[in-house]
Motif scaffolding. Structure first.
Motif, PDB file in Angstrom:
ATOM      1  N   LEU A  54       0.805  -1.182   0.063  1.00  0.00           N
ATOM      2  CA  LEU A  54      -0.283   0.092  -0.200  1.00  0.00           C
ATOM      3  C   LEU A  54       0.927   1.228   0.020  1.00  0.00           C
ATOM      4  CD1 LEU A  54      -3.018  -1.177   2.246  1.00  0.00           C
ATOM      5  CD2 LEU A  54      -2.989  -0.989  -0.098  1.00  0.00           C
ATOM      6  N   ALA A  55       1.994   1.166   0.611  1.00  0.00           N
ATOM      7  CA  ALA A  55       3.047   2.498   0.374  1.00  0.00           C
ATOM      8  C   ALA A  55       3.407   2.614  -0.785  1.00  0.00           C
ATOM      9  CB  ALA A  55       4.047   2.342   1.581  1.00  0.00           C
ATOM     10  N   TYR A  56       3.693   1.368  -1.626  1.00  0.00           N
ATOM     11  CA  TYR A  56       4.011   1.525  -2.913  1.00  0.00           C
ATOM     12  C   TYR A  56       3.118   2.106  -3.757  1.00  0.00           C
ATOM     13  CZ  TYR A  56       4.726  -0.416  -7.693  1.00  0.00           C
ATOM     14  OH  TYR A  56       4.361  -0.756  -8.981  1.00  0.00           O
ATOM     15  N   TYR A  57       1.745   1.770  -3.552  1.00  0.00           N
ATOM     16  CA  TYR A  57       0.673   2.484  -4.426  1.00  0.00           C
ATOM     17  C   TYR A  57       0.685   3.804  -3.950  1.00  0.00           C
ATOM     18  CZ  TYR A  57      -0.923  -2.336  -5.029  1.00  0.00           C
ATOM     19  OH  TYR A  57      -1.219  -3.807  -5.634  1.00  0.00           O
ATOM     20  N   GLN A  58       0.833   4.346  -2.956  1.00  0.00           N
ATOM     21  CA  GLN A  58       0.821   5.756  -2.341  1.00  0.00           C
ATOM     22  C   GLN A  58       1.915   6.505  -2.949  1.00  0.00           C
ATOM     23  OE1 GLN A  58      -1.724   7.126  -0.506  1.00  0.00           O
ATOM     24  NE2 GLN A  58      -0.629   9.034  -1.076  1.00  0.00           N
ATOM     25  N   GLN A  59       3.066   5.716  -3.271  1.00  0.00           N
ATOM     26  CA  GLN A  59       4.282   6.546  -3.662  1.00  0.00           C
ATOM     27  C   GLN A  59       3.970   6.677  -5.135  1.00  0.00           C
ATOM     28  OE1 GLN A  59       7.864   3.987  -4.272  1.00  0.00           O
ATOM     29  NE2 GLN A  59       9.079   5.805  -4.510  1.00  0.00           N
ATOM     30  N   LEU A  60       3.171   5.652  -5.872  1.00  0.00           N
ATOM     31  CA  LEU A  60       2.989   5.841  -7.379  1.00  0.00           C
ATOM     32  C   LEU A  60       2.117   7.168  -7.400  1.00  0.00           C
ATOM     33  CD1 LEU A  60       2.006   2.102  -8.532  1.00  0.00           C
ATOM     34  CD2 LEU A  60       4.109   3.404  -8.787  1.00  0.00           C
ATOM     35  N   PHE A  61       1.006   7.228  -6.527  1.00  0.00           N
ATOM     36  CA  PHE A  61       0.055   8.463  -6.623  1.00  0.00           C
ATOM     37  C   PHE A  61       0.782   9.794  -6.526  1.00  0.00           C
ATOM     38  CE2 PHE A  61      -3.270   5.162  -5.503  1.00  0.00           C
ATOM     39  CZ  PHE A  61      -3.727   4.963  -6.820  1.00  0.00           C
ATOM     40  N   GLU A  62       1.853   9.619  -5.396  1.00  0.00           N
ATOM     41  CA  GLU A  62       2.565  10.837  -4.935  1.00  0.00           C
ATOM     42  C   GLU A  62       3.426  11.355  -6.117  1.00  0.00           C
ATOM     43  OE1 GLU A  62       4.336  10.072  -1.329  1.00  0.00           O
ATOM     44  OE2 GLU A  62       2.494  10.207  -0.162  1.00  0.00           O
ATOM     45  N   LEU A  63       4.117  10.216  -6.447  1.00  0.00           N
ATOM     46  CA  LEU A  63       5.067  10.538  -8.002  1.00  0.00           C
ATOM     47  C   LEU A  63       4.523  11.221  -9.283  1.00  0.00           C
ATOM     48  CD1 LEU A  63       7.424   7.600  -7.501  1.00  0.00           C
ATOM     49  CD2 LEU A  63       8.158   9.980  -7.095  1.00  0.00           C
ATOM     50  N   THR A  64       3.286  10.762  -9.131  1.00  0.00           N
ATOM     51  CA  THR A  64       2.543  11.223 -10.405  1.00  0.00           C
ATOM     52  C   THR A  64       1.407  12.414 -10.349  1.00  0.00           C
ATOM     53  OG1 THR A  64       0.780   9.487 -10.390  1.00  0.00           O
ATOM     54  CG2 THR A  64       2.709   8.817 -11.445  1.00  0.00           C
ATOM     55  N   GLY A  65       1.553  12.739  -8.997  1.00  0.00           N
ATOM     56  CA  GLY A  65       0.513  13.908  -8.786  1.00  0.00           C
ATOM     57  C   GLY A  65      -0.933  13.347  -8.830  1.00  0.00           C
ATOM     58  N   GLY A  66      -1.253  12.076  -8.664  1.00  0.00           N
ATOM     59  CA  GLY A  66      -2.440  11.693  -8.658  1.00  0.00           C
ATOM     60  C   GLY A  66      -2.848  11.190 -10.139  1.00  0.00           C
ATOM     61  N   THR A  67      -1.991  11.170 -11.312  1.00  0.00           N
ATOM     62  CA  THR A  67      -2.292  10.962 -12.576  1.00  0.00           C
ATOM     63  C   THR A  67      -2.227   9.358 -12.720  1.00  0.00           C
ATOM     64  OG1 THR A  67      -0.140  11.272 -13.444  1.00  0.00           O
ATOM     65  CG2 THR A  67      -1.659  13.277 -13.095  1.00  0.00           C
ATOM     66  N   MET A  68      -1.608   8.627 -11.967  1.00  0.00           N
ATOM     67  CA  MET A  68      -1.506   7.165 -12.139  1.00  0.00           C
ATOM     68  C   MET A  68      -2.754   6.507 -12.472  1.00  0.00           C
ATOM     69  SD  MET A  68       0.726   4.864 -12.521  1.00  0.00           S
ATOM     70  CE  MET A  68       0.528   3.272 -12.442  1.00  0.00           C
ATOM     71  N   ARG A  69      -3.015   5.821 -13.555  1.00  0.00           N
ATOM     72  CA  ARG A  69      -4.299   5.053 -13.928  1.00  0.00           C
ATOM     73  C   ARG A  69      -3.695   3.650 -14.449  1.00  0.00           C
ATOM     74  NH1 ARG A  69      -5.475   9.867 -16.609  1.00  0.00           N
ATOM     75  NH2 ARG A  69      -5.739   8.745 -18.578  1.00  0.00           N
TER      76      ARG A  69
END
Length: 131
Positions: A54-69
């Protein structure tokens, strides 16, 4: 014909990921679940335990400014505890856009995922985007 429960579990996970619903994701993985991410970028590696995933998923969202889909295209099951997803990824980061095809091989015991092996169409391009 009803959808196989393992396919339904994978669909539920993708839906939760798209909404940022970490509690639902937590509920569909075992506490000792592992996710394996290919490549050699800052997001690559083995994430062991649901909290680390879940921390990895949060990192994805943070690194992409929430654009990760991750747009789920299909799910295949073998009826023996394996499911395979096919998805399209999109993310934006640092003025760059990233689109890729990929998937995840899930190992499922009962009604929970125990292991997720991520696959991507071009590891080098993924590494370049994620840095």
């Amino acid at each position: 014909m009803a959808e196989h429960p393992h396919a339904a579990l994978v669909r539920k996970g993708y839906d939760a990921f798209s909404r940022g619903d970490m509690e639902t994701l937590r509920g569909i993985m075992t506490s000792d679940c592992a996710q394996h991410v290919p490549g050699s970028s800052q997001i690559s590696g083995d994430f062991k335990g649901v909290d680390n995933i879940l921390a990895y998923y949060q990192q994805l969202f943070e690194l992409t400014g929430g654009t990760m889909r991750a747009e789920l295209r299909d799910v295949f099951v073998d009826g023996r505890g394996h499911a395979m997803s096919v998805h399209h990824l999109h993310a934006e980061r640092g003025g760059k856009s990233y689109d890729a095809e990929g998937g995840i091989v899930f190992r499922i015991v009962g009604d929970k995922a125990t292991d997720l092996d991520e696959c991507i169409d071009d590891i080098g391009r993924s590494d370049a985007f994620w840095g």
